[in-house]
Write a protein that holds these residues in place. Structure first.
Motif, short mmCIF file in Angstrom:
data_model
loop_
_atom_site.label_atom_id
_atom_site.label_comp_id
_atom_site.label_asym_id
_atom_site.label_seq_id
_atom_site.Cartn_x
_atom_site.Cartn_y
_atom_site.Cartn_z
N ASP A 8 3.82 29.49 -27.42
CA ASP A 8 3.64 30.63 -26.52
C ASP A 8 3.11 30.17 -25.16
O ASP A 8 3.58 30.61 -24.12
CB ASP A 8 2.67 31.64 -27.12
N GLY A 9 2.13 29.29 -25.18
CA GLY A 9 1.52 28.83 -23.94
C GLY A 9 2.49 28.09 -23.03
O GLY A 9 2.36 28.13 -21.80
N GLU A 10 3.48 27.44 -23.61
CA GLU A 10 4.45 26.68 -22.81
C GLU A 10 5.33 27.59 -21.96
O GLU A 10 5.83 27.17 -20.92
CB GLU A 10 5.34 25.83 -23.71
N ARG A 35 -5.22 24.51 -19.85
CA ARG A 35 -5.34 24.40 -18.39
C ARG A 35 -4.08 24.93 -17.70
O ARG A 35 -4.17 25.61 -16.68
CB ARG A 35 -5.60 22.96 -17.98
N ASP A 36 -2.91 24.60 -18.26
CA ASP A 36 -1.66 25.07 -17.65
C ASP A 36 -1.61 26.59 -17.59
O ASP A 36 -1.21 27.17 -16.58
CB ASP A 36 -0.44 24.54 -18.41
N ALA A 46 -4.27 36.65 -11.02
CA ALA A 46 -4.74 37.51 -12.11
C ALA A 46 -5.98 36.92 -12.79
O ALA A 46 -6.32 35.76 -12.59
CB ALA A 46 -3.62 37.68 -13.15
N VAL A 47 -6.63 37.75 -13.57
CA VAL A 47 -7.78 37.35 -14.37
C VAL A 47 -7.29 37.04 -15.78
O VAL A 47 -6.50 37.80 -16.35
CB VAL A 47 -8.84 38.48 -14.42
N ALA A 48 -7.77 35.94 -16.33
CA ALA A 48 -7.39 35.55 -17.70
C ALA A 48 -8.35 36.19 -18.70
O ALA A 48 -9.56 36.14 -18.54
CB ALA A 48 -7.43 34.03 -17.84
N ARG A 49 -7.77 36.80 -19.72
CA ARG A 49 -8.54 37.33 -20.86
C ARG A 49 -8.08 36.57 -22.09
O ARG A 49 -7.25 37.04 -22.86
CB ARG A 49 -8.28 38.81 -21.05
#
Length: 134
Positions: A8-10, A35-36, A46-49
């Motif tokens: 998912d992160g990729e 980090r990516d 944007a803000v990361a949640r």
């Protein structure tokens, strides 16, 4: 929709860069605690949640992830979720679950291209029933 060998992160960066609208927050599970992902979210303004992993270490001074780690250590994961608004993620998960209950728990198409088309139709149908926020 992605291939089984892609995390998912990729693909987060590809998803965010393709959006033509402003994004104020991105909510994701621990798979996005990279980090990516944080870089892509920051590039979108944007803000990361994203809940830090249990053994999360601090990153460079001033990184937004550090405040999530501090809050999680001080108040616990449950309170961090409430304070950060992370619980809103469950609304999206519930929407997908409800749709799966109406159709089936899996896609009917067998090839990746056909599955992509099927998911595009599903997304269109989901948008028809979504409320508009102001």
């Amino acid at each position: 929709l992605s291939m089984v060998n892609v995390s998912d992160g990729e693909v987060l960066g590809d998803l965010l860069r393709s959006l033509r609208r402003n994004v104020d927050r991105v909510t994701g599970d621990g798979a996005y605690d990279t980090r990516d992902c944080y870089d892509e979210i920051a590039a979108k303004g944007a803000v990361a949640r994203i809940p830090p992993r249990e053994n999360a270490q601090y990153w460079e001074k001033g990184h937004p992830r550090n405040s999530a780690i501090i809050l999680m250590h001080q108040f616990g994961l449950k309170n961090w979720k409430e304070k950060s608004g992370y619980h809103e993620r469950s609304l999206a998960e519930t929407g997908v679950y409800r749709f799966k209950q109406l159709t089936d728990d899996q896609l009917t198409s067998r090839t990746f291209n056909s599955q992509h088309t099927e998911v595009m139709v599903i997304n269109t149908m989901n948008r028809l029933g979504m409320p508009e926020y102001q």
